[in-house]
Design a protein around this motif. Structure first.
Motif, PDB file in Angstrom:
ATOM      1  N   TYR A   1      83.758  13.266   3.874  1.00 22.73           N
ATOM      2  CA  TYR A   1      84.097  13.744   5.213  1.00 22.73           C
ATOM      3  C   TYR A   1      85.267  12.968   5.826  1.00 22.73           C
ATOM      4  O   TYR A   1      86.081  13.510   6.568  1.00 22.73           O
ATOM      5  CB  TYR A   1      82.893  13.635   6.143  1.00 22.73           C
ATOM      6  CG  TYR A   1      81.675  14.413   5.708  1.00 22.73           C
ATOM      7  CD1 TYR A   1      81.785  15.629   5.046  1.00 22.73           C
ATOM      8  CD2 TYR A   1      80.391  13.940   5.969  1.00 22.73           C
ATOM      9  CE1 TYR A   1      80.665  16.351   4.656  1.00 22.73           C
ATOM     10  CE2 TYR A   1      79.263  14.646   5.596  1.00 22.73           C
ATOM     11  CZ  TYR A   1      79.405  15.851   4.932  1.00 22.73           C
ATOM     12  OH  TYR A   1      78.295  16.560   4.554  1.00 22.73           O
ATOM     13  N   GLY A   2      85.331  11.686   5.486  1.00 23.39           N
ATOM     14  CA  GLY A   2      86.380  10.854   6.050  1.00 23.39           C
ATOM     15  C   GLY A   2      87.772  11.279   5.654  1.00 23.39           C
ATOM     16  O   GLY A   2      88.749  10.963   6.342  1.00 23.39           O
ATOM     17  N   SER A   3      87.886  11.987   4.525  1.00 23.17           N
ATOM     18  CA  SER A   3      89.202  12.460   4.110  1.00 23.17           C
ATOM     19  C   SER A   3      89.761  13.462   5.107  1.00 23.17           C
ATOM     20  O   SER A   3      90.968  13.693   5.163  1.00 23.17           O
ATOM     21  CB  SER A   3      89.122  13.088   2.712  1.00 23.17           C
ATOM     22  OG  SER A   3      88.333  14.271   2.727  1.00 23.17           O
ATOM     23  N   ILE A   4      88.894  14.072   5.899  1.00 22.62           N
ATOM     24  CA  ILE A   4      89.320  14.989   6.952  1.00 22.62           C
ATOM     25  C   ILE A   4      89.394  14.275   8.298  1.00 22.62           C
ATOM     26  O   ILE A   4      90.364  14.408   9.047  1.00 22.62           O
ATOM     27  CB  ILE A   4      88.353  16.186   7.060  1.00 22.62           C
ATOM     28  CG1 ILE A   4      88.409  17.034   5.783  1.00 22.62           C
ATOM     29  CG2 ILE A   4      88.682  17.046   8.285  1.00 22.62           C
ATOM     30  CD1 ILE A   4      87.397  18.163   5.764  1.00 22.62           C
TER      31      ILE A   4
ATOM     32  N   ASN B   1      92.739  12.445  11.211  1.00 23.34           N
ATOM     33  CA  ASN B   1      92.914  13.421  12.286  1.00 23.34           C
ATOM     34  C   ASN B   1      92.305  13.001  13.625  1.00 23.34           C
ATOM     35  O   ASN B   1      92.937  13.158  14.666  1.00 23.34           O
ATOM     36  CB  ASN B   1      92.312  14.766  11.863  1.00 23.34           C
ATOM     37  CG  ASN B   1      93.114  15.442  10.773  1.00 23.34           C
ATOM     38  OD1 ASN B   1      94.262  15.822  10.988  1.00 23.34           O
ATOM     39  ND2 ASN B   1      92.529  15.581   9.594  1.00 23.34           N
ATOM     40  N   VAL B   2      91.073  12.492  13.597  1.00 21.59           N
ATOM     41  CA  VAL B   2      90.412  12.134  14.859  1.00 21.59           C
ATOM     42  C   VAL B   2      89.957  10.681  14.896  1.00 21.59           C
ATOM     43  O   VAL B   2      89.453  10.208  15.906  1.00 21.59           O
ATOM     44  CB  VAL B   2      89.203  13.058  15.141  1.00 21.59           C
ATOM     45  CG1 VAL B   2      89.658  14.488  15.296  1.00 21.59           C
ATOM     46  CG2 VAL B   2      88.135  12.948  14.051  1.00 21.59           C
ATOM     47  N   ARG B   3      90.119   9.993  13.762  1.00 23.69           N
ATOM     48  CA  ARG B   3      89.808   8.559  13.691  1.00 23.69           C
ATOM     49  C   ARG B   3      88.372   8.264  14.118  1.00 23.69           C
ATOM     50  O   ARG B   3      88.084   7.311  14.841  1.00 23.69           O
ATOM     51  CB  ARG B   3      90.796   7.781  14.553  1.00 23.69           C
ATOM     52  CG  ARG B   3      90.970   6.335  14.142  1.00 23.69           C
ATOM     53  CD  ARG B   3      92.138   5.710  14.890  1.00 23.69           C
ATOM     54  NE  ARG B   3      92.082   4.264  14.838  1.00 23.69           N
ATOM     55  CZ  ARG B   3      92.373   3.516  13.790  1.00 23.69           C
ATOM     56  NH1 ARG B   3      92.747   4.111  12.671  1.00 23.69           N
ATOM     57  NH2 ARG B   3      92.292   2.205  13.835  1.00 23.69           N
ATOM     58  N   ALA B   4      87.469   9.102  13.685  1.00 17.11           N
ATOM     59  CA  ALA B   4      86.055   8.941  14.038  1.00 17.11           C
ATOM     60  C   ALA B   4      85.203   9.756  13.072  1.00 17.11           C
ATOM     61  O   ALA B   4      85.574  10.870  12.713  1.00 17.11           O
ATOM     62  CB  ALA B   4      85.795   9.397  15.467  1.00 17.11           C
ATOM     63  N   TYR B   5      84.075   9.177  12.679  1.00 13.58           N
ATOM     64  CA  TYR B   5      83.184   9.843  11.730  1.00 13.58           C
ATOM     65  C   TYR B   5      82.011  10.538  12.408  1.00 13.58           C
ATOM     66  O   TYR B   5      81.312  11.327  11.787  1.00 13.58           O
ATOM     67  CB  TYR B   5      82.629   8.815  10.729  1.00 13.58           C
ATOM     68  CG  TYR B   5      83.543   8.484   9.584  1.00 13.58           C
ATOM     69  CD1 TYR B   5      83.134   8.644   8.267  1.00 13.58           C
ATOM     70  CD2 TYR B   5      84.824   7.998   9.796  1.00 13.58           C
ATOM     71  CE1 TYR B   5      83.963   8.327   7.207  1.00 13.58           C
ATOM     72  CE2 TYR B   5      85.663   7.681   8.748  1.00 13.58           C
ATOM     73  CZ  TYR B   5      85.232   7.840   7.455  1.00 13.58           C
ATOM     74  OH  TYR B   5      86.063   7.531   6.407  1.00 13.58           O
ATOM     75  N   GLY B   6      81.768  10.217  13.683  1.00 12.48           N
ATOM     76  CA  GLY B   6      80.596  10.769  14.357  1.00 12.48           C
ATOM     77  C   GLY B   6      80.585  12.274  14.434  1.00 12.48           C
ATOM     78  O   GLY B   6      79.520  12.888  14.603  1.00 12.48           O
TER      79      GLY B   6
ATOM     80  N   GLU C   1      88.391  15.935  22.716  1.00 12.53           N
ATOM     81  CA  GLU C   1      89.818  16.204  22.920  1.00 12.53           C
ATOM     82  C   GLU C   1      90.591  16.087  21.603  1.00 12.53           C
ATOM     83  O   GLU C   1      91.448  16.930  21.291  1.00 12.53           O
ATOM     84  CB  GLU C   1      90.382  15.227  23.949  1.00 12.53           C
ATOM     85  CG  GLU C   1      91.853  15.456  24.253  1.00 12.53           C
ATOM     86  CD  GLU C   1      92.397  14.482  25.290  1.00 12.53           C
ATOM     87  OE1 GLU C   1      93.623  14.521  25.546  1.00 12.53           O
ATOM     88  OE2 GLU C   1      91.613  13.674  25.841  1.00 12.53           O
ATOM     89  N   LYS C   2      90.278  15.059  20.821  1.00 14.09           N
ATOM     90  CA  LYS C   2      90.975  14.875  19.542  1.00 14.09           C
ATOM     91  C   LYS C   2      90.691  16.027  18.584  1.00 14.09           C
ATOM     92  O   LYS C   2      91.592  16.493  17.876  1.00 14.09           O
ATOM     93  CB  LYS C   2      90.539  13.549  18.900  1.00 14.09           C
ATOM     94  CG  LYS C   2      91.069  12.306  19.590  1.00 14.09           C
ATOM     95  CD  LYS C   2      90.509  11.059  18.926  1.00 14.09           C
ATOM     96  CE  LYS C   2      90.955   9.789  19.624  1.00 14.09           C
ATOM     97  NZ  LYS C   2      90.341   8.577  19.004  1.00 14.09           N
ATOM     98  N   ALA C   3      89.436  16.468  18.546  1.00 18.17           N
ATOM     99  CA  ALA C   3      89.075  17.575  17.659  1.00 18.17           C
ATOM    100  C   ALA C   3      89.783  18.861  18.069  1.00 18.17           C
ATOM    101  O   ALA C   3      90.230  19.642  17.216  1.00 18.17           O
ATOM    102  CB  ALA C   3      87.565  17.775  17.659  1.00 18.17           C
ATOM    103  N   GLN C   4      89.901  19.060  19.366  1.00 18.84           N
ATOM    104  CA  GLN C   4      90.615  20.243  19.866  1.00 18.84           C
ATOM    105  C   GLN C   4      92.083  20.203  19.438  1.00 18.84           C
ATOM    106  O   GLN C   4      92.640  21.191  18.959  1.00 18.84           O
ATOM    107  CB  GLN C   4      90.506  20.311  21.388  1.00 18.84           C
ATOM    108  CG  GLN C   4      91.252  21.488  22.021  1.00 18.84           C
ATOM    109  CD  GLN C   4      90.656  22.827  21.636  1.00 18.84           C
ATOM    110  OE1 GLN C   4      89.459  23.038  21.778  1.00 18.84           O
ATOM    111  NE2 GLN C   4      91.495  23.731  21.145  1.00 18.84           N
TER     112      GLN C   4
END
Length: 395
Positions: free
Chosen positions: A117-120, A124-129, A356-359
């Motif tokens: 999952y971290g490869s995505i 992009n969002v610098r977060a795994y949660g 916001e980052k995911a958006q």
């Protein structure tokens, strides 16, 4: 399920009678590495049952591990395969647990296999949660099956336990006793870094007291820095406390690692360490210190003692260097940076920053809160709206 200390006493009887059964649910790379480590104990008291859907695939993995172990003359364990177990079907899991009555259950399954999952997320969002609904998807089914089977097993979870285990606990559901990986991946790096700073070769005499959430495992391991967060860390060499700036230590924790399935050697080793610590504590009576994310349903990761107190086998958070409050504060700060604002009342709450980052990164809007009864729906949303489009772009 019975209380953990009650189940530990039942496992203690089985360890003392040399009849220990370990169930591995999901025989991907984590499960296969773990199987290899377990049979390499060369302990005839241990038998292993691997559980999954595809008999042919599991048989191949079991055969290579069994033959390789026998070549090294370290395999004395019996291995069984329990196939046709659908992790979407709670009754199917329950029947497998009731049939084999394991002492330990390790959940190494993944809702979306074959993808880190971290490869995505990290770029992009610098977060795994963001992936929490996927991480809990099969875990919640396994724990419901454990409840229905009234298992006496000690349950270990491998997928984002920092948030998954407290999510289950906050919803009033049965939850795994320990999480593997994450925090535990960073501690060895710290030991190597301290040995390097001190100029000593016996790194095994470096002891660490540390607590952090998932974000800092990744950030320190990848970048050698903490985003300015002071973390609870003490290091000892030959039981002498060493005054070393933690930023210097963390800067040396950035070491080259593979990014494919080989990384799962660490998670499998973390599972192995938890199982081994309990077995060896029972056999020797000596305390063992481990590090575990999500332990006892707590958010983030903590140092834990497996040992004897009040006359019986037990486990507890180690507060010999830092109070629970100090560690919990650091863990929550770390998890916030990983996109998790809180886990409470059966709901996972994303941070506004992550939304916001995911958006911006994926063009899709995450819900602010994910209630327990919306896990499946949200997991499907993440697969359909984030994972699949990102994988399509890679083609």
């Amino acid at each position: 399920m019975k209380a953990l200390n009650e189940r530990l006493r039942i496992v203690e009887k089985h360890v003392n009678s040399d009849n220990i059964k370990i169930m591995i649910i999901g025989l991907g790379s984590v499960g296969t590495y773990l199987l290899d480590y377990l049979i390499s104990r060369n302990d005839k008291a241990i038998s292993v049952v691997v559980v999954g859907r595809n008999y042919a695939k599991m048989e191949q993995n079991v055969n290579i591990v069994r033959v390789a172990g026998t070549i090294r003359e370290v395999n004395k364990s019996q291995i069984e395969i329990e196939a046709d177990v659908d992790l979407n079907d709670i009754d199917s899991i329950t029947k497998a647990i009731e049939k084999h009555e394991p002492d330990f259950i390790v959940n190494s399954s993944r809702a979306y296999p074959g993808l880190k999952y971290g490869s995505i997320s990290w770029a992009n969002v610098r977060a795994y949660g963001i992936w929490s609904p996927l991480s809990i998807r099969f875990t919640k089914n396994i724990m419901e099956a454990c409840e229905k089977a009234d298992t006496n097993a000690i349950v270990i979870n491998t997928s984002y336990s920092d948030a998954v285990i407290p999510w289950l606990k906050s919803a009033g559901k049965a939850y795994p006793d320990f999480g593997s990986g994450n925090l535990n991946h960073l501690v060895p790096r710290i030991r190597y870094a301290v040995a390097d700073i001190l100029g000593i070769k016996d790194f095994w005499n470096v002891k660490v007291s540390f607590a952090a959430g998932h974000f800092h495992d990744v950030c320190i391991s990848k970048e050698g820095q903490t985003e300015g967060v002071e973390l609870p860390l003490k290091v000892y060499y030959r039981d002498e406390l060493k005054d070393i700036d933690q930023n210097e230590i963390f800067s040396r924790c950035k070491i080259s690692m593979p990014v494919d399935a080989q990384r799962n050697m660490m998670n499998a080793s973390s599972n192995y360490q938890i199982i081994s610590a309990i077995i060896e504590t029972i056999r020797t009576g000596k305390d063992k210190k481990i590090f575990s994310p999500g332990v006892f349903g707590e958010i983030g990761g903590y140092p834990v003692i497996v040992g004897y107190r009040y006359g019986s086998i037990d486990t507890w958070i180690d507060e010999s260097d830092f109070s629970y409050e100090e560690m919990n504060k650091a863990d929550r700060t770390s998890m916030y940076l990983d996109g998790i604002e809180d886990v409470r009342d059966g709901k996972l709450i994303y941070t506004d920053e992550l939304i916001e980052k995911a958006q911006n990164a994926f063009g899709t809007t995450l819900p602010k809160e994910v209630p327990y009864d919306k896990i499946e729906e949200t997991a499907k949303f993440i697969i359909d709206e984030i994972i699949n489009p990102q994988l399509e772009k890679r083609k």
